[in-house]
Design a protein around this motif. Structure first.
Motif: not given
Length: 490
Positions: A36-48, A65-76
């Motif tokens: 319902k959330q788009g699966g793996f591709t949908g998950f990655l698209d949120r970050f893109r 692997n490029t790390p991400i911050s807390d704020e970037q995770l919440e933004s995605a």
């Protein structure tokens, strides 16, 4: 799996989650496999869509692997999604945010071992394998039980089970494990976290005064338009329905309802509005995009992160209308500046003999990192290679500090983390070229040491930099530093 146990254990210790780290990882896998959330591709698209396309690419492809911050995770993912995952795992939302930011790159990397995003059946198979590591979850129990059942059946038939029922039993067991995981993720009653002994201060700056339990951080709004042969896909997150309607109405009027897909454009009330004047300026830009057929245009916060395939007249208008925003190096002029600076740096390095001369030459160079990325671009590598040749000849006791700096845009903590990650990347590159690790230290300063006021795009460009210092032992001295030793964004 040993690897899964390792990252669960490390996350549990690092963020004070204990055994709940396994529950948090199970919840993350539940989101990744949610159709319902788009699966793996949908998950990655949120970050893109949140401007983290380069980070996603680093997780999928081979390499660091490029790390991400807390704020970037919440933004995605959105604040509400993160809070929901935290509640289902019975974890404080602030600690969950940090742990998820840590886990996400590792999980994506593990799910893409061959450097590509797997199809659904392959993904389910891999996730089913991971579930066997979750001894404390319903999904883990189901996976373990399924494995035990198959082994008993195989032993009872003398091994014939592998040939006679393998083709249909294994897919069923995988499906069973995933169904239980999905049911657990969607229906588990959130665990109260008020009395849990979760340490929410682990890895957080000592000067943070915000009450992490009471205040949810806002995420940046983002709008991305991808054009492909006259068809347009609009994704991102905006703070309200009114903003979404403006975008939908304007693009539908320009390109036609049949040519624009808005399924990936969502509303999150916690999202901060796009930069000042965005809608007025975008409305002025839109007529010059009428004949644009292929490419990408992306806005995140007060930055433009992608402008591929745009007509020259649109590029010129973007530079005029969005002059106070952070622009991609391809249109900001930084690309040309970096090329010229690196050519000058190479010339000086060719004549350098002492460590002071090397540091002086390095401080002329510019490393144009992509937005929110720590990957060193190809045009900066010749400078580091030449510097390494001279540094390897320096005497014992020589020390150099590699300092990462940002401008004042964005979150203070995120800027500090990004500057440290970039400084670490430069150190790692020099060590890989043969420079002794004991000669180098890497330190992130964030936005705390500007060389110019953060009041204009040019001055912000000067403040985004890698700066080198030299000295003996712990006594470091700054050599003459040109303010053009910049990184690209933030």
């Amino acid at each position: 799996m040993d690897f899964l146990d390792s990252i669960i254990r490390e996350a549990g210790e690092r963020f004070g989650l204990g055994n709940k780290a396994g529950d948090l990882l199970a919840a993350l896998l539940g989101l990744i496999t949610d159709r319902k959330q788009g699966g793996f591709t949908g998950f990655l698209d949120r970050f893109r869509q949140a401007g983290l396309g380069n980070a996603v690419s680093s997780w999928i492809t081979r390499g660091d692997n490029t790390p991400i911050s807390d704020e970037q995770l919440e933004s995605a993912l959105g604040t509400e999604t993160v809070k929901d995952i935290a509640a289902r795992a019975g974890v404080d939302s602030a600690a969950a945010t940090s742990a998820l930011a840590y886990l996400t790159p590792k999980v994506v990397d593990t799910l893409t071992p061959d450097g590509t995003v797997p199809d659904e059946s392959s993904l389910l198979s891999r996730v089913s394998g991971f579930l066997s590591g979750f001894g404390g979850t319903a999904a883990g129990a189901a996976s373990a039980k399924a494995s035990e059942t198959f082994n008993r059946l195989d032993n009872a038939t003398g091994g014939d089970a592998k040939s006679s029922i393998l083709k249909w039993l294994i897919p069923l067991l995988i499906l069973l494990g995933l169904l239980i995981l999905g049911f657990w993720y969607c229906n588990r009653t959130p665990t109260p976290v008020g009395n849990t002994n979760v340490n929410t201060n682990v890895n957080r700056p000592a000067n943070t005064n915000a009450n992490a339990n009471a205040v949810a951080r806002a995420v940046n709004s983002s709008v991305s338009i991808k054009a492909e042969n006259g068809k347009y896909t609009v994704t991102g997150v905006v703070p309200d329905e009114a903003t979404k309607k403006q975008i939908v109405d304007a693009l539908t009027a320009q390109y036609g309802a049949d040519n624009v897909n808005f399924d990936g454009l969502r509303v999150d009330a916690s999202a901060k509005s796009l930069g000042a004047g965005w809608w007025d300026n975008f409305s002025k830009l839109l007529p010059n995009l009428k004949d644009w057929k292929t490419g990408e245009l992306s806005f995140v916060g007060n930055a433009i992160t992608a402008t591929s395939g745009l007509p020259p007249v649109a590029i010129a208008q973007i530079k005029s209308l969005f002059s106070s925003w952070t622009l991609p190096v391809s249109i900001s002029g930084a690309e040309t500046t970096a090329k010229q600076a690196n050519e000058e740096s190479l010339k000086e390095l060719g004549e350098a003999r002492t460590v002071d001369e090397v540091v002086k030459a390095l401080n002329v160079s510019i490393i144009s990192f992509a937005s929110d990325s720590s990957q060193i671009p190809a045009d900066a590598k010749p400078v580091l290679e030449k510097a390494a040749e001279v540094l390897k000849k320096q005497p014992e006791g020589t020390t150099i500090e590699i300092g990462g700096h940002t401008d004042s845009d964005g979150n203070d903590d995120a800027n500090l983390k990004l500057s440290q990650t970039r400084a670490d990347a430069v150190k790692k590159a020099l060590v890989a070229l043969g420079v002794k690790e004991t000669m180098l230290t890497a330190k992130g300063y964030g936005e705390t040491a500007p060389v110019a006021p953060n009041d204009t795009p040019d001055n912000k460009f000067k403040n985004r930099r890698i700066e080198y210092k030299t000295g003996s032992g712990n006594s470091l001295t700054t050599t003459e530093t040109k303010p053009s030793a910049n990184t690209n964004s933030r």
